[in-house]
Design a protein around this motif. Structure first.
Motif, mmCIF file in Angstrom:
data_model
loop_
_atom_site.group_PDB
_atom_site.id
_atom_site.type_symbol
_atom_site.label_atom_id
_atom_site.label_comp_id
_atom_site.label_asym_id
_atom_site.label_seq_id
_atom_site.Cartn_x
_atom_site.Cartn_y
_atom_site.Cartn_z
ATOM 1 N N HIS A 194 -11.373 15.093 37.441
ATOM 2 C CA HIS A 194 -11.706 14.122 36.431
ATOM 3 C C HIS A 194 -11.301 12.703 36.710
ATOM 4 C CE1 HIS A 194 -12.076 13.352 31.796
ATOM 5 N NE2 HIS A 194 -13.255 13.865 32.349
ATOM 6 N N ALA A 228 0.091 17.027 26.584
ATOM 7 C CA ALA A 228 -0.965 15.817 26.220
ATOM 8 C C ALA A 228 -1.919 16.090 27.266
ATOM 9 C CB ALA A 228 -0.171 14.567 26.367
ATOM 10 N N HIS A 229 -1.717 16.775 28.352
ATOM 11 C CA HIS A 229 -2.724 16.782 29.389
ATOM 12 C C HIS A 229 -3.134 18.233 29.452
ATOM 13 C CE1 HIS A 229 -4.558 15.943 33.255
ATOM 14 N NE2 HIS A 229 -3.530 15.870 34.048
ATOM 15 N N LYS A 259 0.773 8.759 10.291
ATOM 16 C CA LYS A 259 1.398 7.942 11.560
ATOM 17 C C LYS A 259 2.839 8.350 11.715
ATOM 18 C CE LYS A 259 -1.530 6.053 13.834
ATOM 19 N NZ LYS A 259 -1.771 6.864 14.900
ATOM 20 N N ARG A 264 -0.282 15.935 16.479
ATOM 21 C CA ARG A 264 -1.785 15.385 16.729
ATOM 22 C C ARG A 264 -2.704 16.614 16.893
ATOM 23 N NH1 ARG A 264 -1.835 10.830 21.444
ATOM 24 N NH2 ARG A 264 -1.157 9.100 20.329
ATOM 25 N N LEU A 265 -4.024 16.438 16.732
ATOM 26 C CA LEU A 265 -4.954 17.573 16.752
ATOM 27 C C LEU A 265 -5.095 17.933 18.347
ATOM 28 C CD1 LEU A 265 -6.174 18.736 14.322
ATOM 29 C CD2 LEU A 265 -8.128 17.229 14.489
ATOM 30 N N GLY A 267 -6.501 19.243 21.460
ATOM 31 C CA GLY A 267 -7.777 19.204 21.880
ATOM 32 C C GLY A 267 -8.768 18.298 21.550
ATOM 33 N N PHE A 268 -8.365 17.299 20.945
ATOM 34 C CA PHE A 268 -8.985 16.085 20.230
ATOM 35 C C PHE A 268 -8.361 14.903 20.992
ATOM 36 C CE2 PHE A 268 -12.253 16.441 16.932
ATOM 37 C CZ PHE A 268 -12.396 17.721 16.763
ATOM 38 N N HIS A 270 -9.163 11.283 23.633
ATOM 39 C CA HIS A 270 -8.995 11.215 25.165
ATOM 40 C C HIS A 270 -8.985 9.666 25.353
ATOM 41 C CE1 HIS A 270 -10.095 11.786 29.320
ATOM 42 N NE2 HIS A 270 -9.958 12.821 29.122
ATOM 43 N N ARG A 271 -7.904 9.475 26.517
ATOM 44 C CA ARG A 271 -7.845 7.940 26.882
ATOM 45 C C ARG A 271 -8.888 7.425 27.207
ATOM 46 N NH1 ARG A 271 -3.237 5.554 28.666
ATOM 47 N NH2 ARG A 271 -2.379 6.601 26.781
ATOM 48 N N LYS A 274 -14.583 7.964 24.460
ATOM 49 C CA LYS A 274 -14.621 7.438 22.997
ATOM 50 C C LYS A 274 -15.904 8.035 22.564
ATOM 51 C CE LYS A 274 -10.464 5.981 23.894
ATOM 52 N NZ LYS A 274 -9.512 6.700 23.535
ATOM 53 N N ARG A 279 -17.695 17.821 29.070
ATOM 54 C CA ARG A 279 -17.350 19.322 29.329
ATOM 55 C C ARG A 279 -17.177 20.022 28.169
ATOM 56 N NH1 ARG A 279 -11.983 17.255 32.343
ATOM 57 N NH2 ARG A 279 -11.966 15.947 30.286
ATOM 58 N N LYS A 321 -11.387 6.007 15.091
ATOM 59 C CA LYS A 321 -10.416 6.074 16.317
ATOM 60 C C LYS A 321 -11.194 6.555 17.472
ATOM 61 C CE LYS A 321 -6.398 5.003 14.296
ATOM 62 N NZ LYS A 321 -5.616 3.841 14.712
ATOM 63 N N ASN A 326 -12.060 17.430 23.257
ATOM 64 C CA ASN A 326 -12.220 17.199 24.595
ATOM 65 C C ASN A 326 -12.260 18.580 25.437
ATOM 66 O OD1 ASN A 326 -9.569 18.495 25.031
ATOM 67 N ND2 ASN A 326 -8.680 16.434 23.953
ATOM 68 N N ASP A 328 -10.306 20.601 26.513
ATOM 69 C CA ASP A 328 -9.144 21.586 25.957
ATOM 70 C C ASP A 328 -9.733 22.409 24.821
ATOM 71 O OD1 ASP A 328 -7.282 19.425 27.670
ATOM 72 O OD2 ASP A 328 -7.439 21.539 28.116
ATOM 73 N N ARG A 353 -8.686 22.824 38.901
ATOM 74 C CA ARG A 353 -8.564 21.392 39.168
ATOM 75 C C ARG A 353 -7.988 21.058 40.777
ATOM 76 N NH1 ARG A 353 -7.990 16.803 36.159
ATOM 77 N NH2 ARG A 353 -9.613 17.914 35.100
#
Ligand code: SDX
Length: 389
Positions: A194, A228-229, A259, A264-265, A267-268, A270-271, A274, A279, A321, A326, A328, A353
């Motif tokens: 990726h 986060a990854h 905030k 954070r949700l 599996g939702f 991505h850097r 958008k 995948r 946003k 994603n 995951d 990977r």
């Protein structure tokens, strides 16, 4: 700038690199490996052909595929002495902790392919890692469950062999369902590479110092572990379990939008994407296929995941946003349905990977490169004298 240091942010170099391996268009939600779209590969190719593509730039001919597959499958056994490595780990260690240690320690074992200036050595290491990662991953699982290691078989496909080593015991041979084998193969394929994600950039940075490939891949495994990854697939399952019922979804959506709440949700978002992660679309279809096959299409977690996705995709915050599911978001439900425990999910991601990490490492080491040295923006104290005592 405090007047002492002046800097032009434009000159702050950002770590970036050129590569021919993978292209992502985050706006369109497009992912290409050497020019082939991920959904096309998932539909019309398989994991080992994709490994070949990432390593050599072209899909293999039937003859090339046969010889590559034979070579990989005939090197899946690990040296018997590697079994001893495990006895230094507690049985209840997180499987990713064992994988980090195990893969890094391979450089203390495979002395005969550590000369990174030697193309043959780079080739041997690439093949060794692709061959042996499933065996090591299955051994990590068996060790954590106190079960004996299961030796690989050459008469099964790459993915079927992994499931066999995971679930067979001396008392009962695991019968691999070819449909589950193909689903496992697709999960590996969807994780194969990726572009310059955190773990691949870690492998490249470690490799740029001339470190041996086993150490570089171990560094990539460590970076992947974070929630986060690559740790997100495990975090998604834990989140769905915590939501517990469709009636609780709105509460978690509100937390994800608050905030002041670090939640954070999983599996939702991505850097780069958008748009919908391509995948995730294939993973969702594979999830439906596997659960239908197993007759658990009404699996409660899948119902919560589907409702959560629907609500989030219609929520103005997530739309604004540009947050989409994603890779995951659905992978964990497939793995759980296959029988793989949650603490092994990120190990599966690392296994999938591996060809991507190796392809990027080989691409860099095979060309001209310099040691990576990301620049920083200094915002600390200016020069000052130590007070006289
Ligand atoms: C992978 O890089 C790769 O390619 C990685 C990967 C690969 O194959 O190697 O694709 C694999 O790691 C997929 C991502 C898995 N991680 C998760 O699912 C964890 C949950 N997602 C988030 O932690 C987050 O979305 C990240 C880490 C993935 C991205 O974080 P960013 O870069 O900070 O997200 P962003 O810049 O797109 O965020 C935009 C805004 C931010 O709010 P503001 O600062 O603008 O106010 O959206 C918010 C974020 O706070 N946001 C979320 C969110 N993700 C981003 N809010 C709630 N829930 C989320 N999941």
């Amino acid at each position: 700038a405090q007047g002492y240091f002046t800097y032009d942010p434009g000159f702050v170099s950002t770590a970036s690199c050129e590569s021919k391996i993978t292209f992502i268009d985050g706006g369109k939600g497009q992912l290409l490996h050497r020019g082939y779209a991920i959904d096309d590969l998932a539909e019309n190719s398989d994991y080992l052909s994709t490994c070949y593509l990432l390593l050599y730039g072209e899909l293999p001919s039937a003859e090339e595929k046969k010889s590559f597959e034979d070579m990989i499958m005939h090197h899946t056994m690990v040296h018997e002495q590697i079994h001893q490595f495990f006895h230094g780990f507690r049985r209840d260690s997180h499987p990713m902790a064992v994988m980090c240690g195990l893969v890094g320690s391979l450089s203390a074992f495979y002395h005969d392919s550590l000369d990174i200036s030697n193309e043959r050595h780079r080739e041997i290491t690439a093949h060794r890692l692709i061959s042996k990662m499933p065996t090591l991953a299955a051994m990590v699982y068996k060790y954590s469950r106190g079960q004996p290691f299961v030796y690989p078989r050459n008469d099964l496909t790459y993915a079927e062999n992994f499931l066999y080593m995971m679930f067979s015991t001396p008392c009962e041979d695991y019968k691999v369902d070819p449909v589950l084998g193909r689903a496992m193969d697709k999960v590996f394929l969807l994780h194969a590479d990726h572009e310059q994600n955190a773990s691949t950039s870690t492998v490249r940075l470690a490799g740029s110092s001339g470190a041996n490939p086993f150490a570089c891949i171990a560094a990539g495994i460590a970076a992947l572990w974070g929630p986060a990854h690559g740790g997100a697939n495990e975090a998604v399952l834990n989140m769905l379990e915590e939501i517990g019922d469709e009636s609780n979804i709105e509460e978690f959506i509100a937390k994800a939008k608050d905030k002041n709440d670090p939640f954070r949700l999983m599996g939702f978002g991505h850097r780069v994407y958008k748009n919908y992660d391509p995948r995730a679309k294939v993973m969702k279809a594979t999830c439906d296929e596997v659960l239908d096959l197993l007759g658990i299409e009404n699996e409660p977690l899948l119902k919560i995941a589907r409702k959560l996705e629907k609500i989030a995709l219609e929520d103005p915050y997530f739309i604004e946003k540009k947050l989409y599911p994603n890779v995951d978001f659905y992978s964990g439900i497939i793995l759980k349905a296959i029988g793989i425990p949650v603490d092994m999910f990120t190990v599966i991601f690392a296994l999938g990977r591996t060809p991507g990490w190796i392809a990027h490492w080989k691409e860099m080491i095979g060309g001209s490169y310099k040691i990576g040295r990301p620049r920083q923006l200094y915002t600390g104290e200016t020069l000052r004298p130590v007070p006289k005592s």
